[in-house]
Design a protein around this motif. Structure first.
Motif, short mmCIF file in Angstrom:
data_model
loop_
_atom_site.label_atom_id
_atom_site.label_comp_id
_atom_site.label_asym_id
_atom_site.label_seq_id
_atom_site.Cartn_x
_atom_site.Cartn_y
_atom_site.Cartn_z
N PRO A 2 57.02 39.88 13.89
CA PRO A 2 57.63 41.17 14.13
C PRO A 2 56.65 42.12 14.80
N GLN A 3 57.15 42.95 15.68
CA GLN A 3 56.32 43.91 16.40
C GLN A 3 56.77 45.33 16.12
N PRO A 4 55.84 46.32 16.19
CA PRO A 4 56.23 47.70 15.96
C PRO A 4 57.12 48.22 17.06
N TYR A 24 58.73 47.82 12.19
CA TYR A 24 58.50 46.44 12.59
C TYR A 24 59.79 45.66 12.32
N ARG A 31 65.43 45.92 15.12
CA ARG A 31 64.59 47.10 15.36
C ARG A 31 65.41 48.26 15.91
N ASP A 49 53.34 52.02 19.45
CA ASP A 49 52.37 50.96 19.15
C ASP A 49 50.97 51.50 18.89
N SER A 58 54.98 52.02 6.90
CA SER A 58 55.33 50.88 7.74
C SER A 58 56.61 50.28 7.19
N VAL A 60 59.28 47.35 7.53
CA VAL A 60 59.45 46.00 8.07
C VAL A 60 60.88 45.54 7.81
N LEU A 72 52.34 39.38 8.36
CA LEU A 72 52.39 40.78 8.76
C LEU A 72 52.21 41.69 7.54
#
Length: 223
Positions: A2-4, A24, A31, A49, A58, A60, A72
């Motif tokens: 997973p990416q922000p 994330y 997202r 980012d 954060s 997720v 992560l």
């Protein structure tokens, strides 16, 4: 992995007491859904980012806790400046739930229940240091920990003196799903006192959060 989220406002738009949030997700659709809900709330400042590691929260969002998600979560756990919440489709087992808690997750919300108001409450609770876990998931966690305790723990090995009576009482109430305000009403202490007592337990026993403290106390026969 997973990416922000990339689409948060830049730092010049932050103001007042808005909670900075890095989102994330395991895929772009997840997202987009979370970002769309949170972007509409003035209490939230979504970060990009470059600022993700500095976010207060954060968040997720995943279908389930697999190895990539755990990696992560483990990385985020080591960022002492942020607290982590999880919006999850399902936990396949008590092991998966415990794994998430051990990776530093302090609050959990099911994706099917993740409307705008619940997401906001989740984020604000995380920012305030509160733990959030649906009652049935808490029951699953307690059952899982209890089974581990019965199979591996010698109850004579740990002294009950590890917790004071007040600490033990408050952890029992946490294990029943009560939040800070409810514990305060139940025990006739102020909310500040409840927070301080639970923080002292977590700090003294070198635990991560309230859920971890409950699991520790159960494993060791303290409550």
């Amino acid at each position: 992995m997973p990416q922000p989220d990339n689409n948060g406002p830049d730092s010049s738009s932050r103001a007042g007491q808005r909670v900075t949030v890095a989102v994330y997700a395991s895929d772009p659709i997840l997202r987009v859904g979370v970002v769309h809900q949170l972007r509409q709330r003035p209490e939230i400042d979504l970060v990009d980012d470059a600022d993700a590691d500095d976010a207060q929260v954060s968040l997720v969002t995943v279908d389930s806790v697999d190895d990539e998600t755990a990696a992560l979560l483990y990385r985020l756990r080591h960022n002492t400046g942020t607290r982590t919440g999880l919006v999850v489709g399902t936990f396949e087992s008590g092991d998966a739930l415990q794994r998430a808690i051990e990776c530093g997750v302090t609050a959990v919300l099911r994706r099917t229940e993740a409307d705008q108001d619940r997401l906001l409450r989740l984020v604000l609770a995380i920012a305030n240091g509160e733990g959030v876990l649906p009652g049935d998931l808490l029951a699953k966690l307690l059952d899982h920990v209890g089974s581990l305790q019965r199979s591996t723990l010698d109850p004579r090995a740990v002294s009950l003196s590890t917790l004071t009576p007040r600490e033990a009482d408050m952890l029992r109430l946490v294990s029943e799903g009560l939040d800070t305000a409810e514990i305060a009403r139940k025990t006739s202490y102020s909310e500040r006192t409840v927070k301080n007592v639970l923080h002292e337990v977590i700090t003294r026993l070198q635990l991560r959060n309230r859920t971890h403290a409950v699991g520790y106390a159960l494993r060791n026969g303290l409550i």
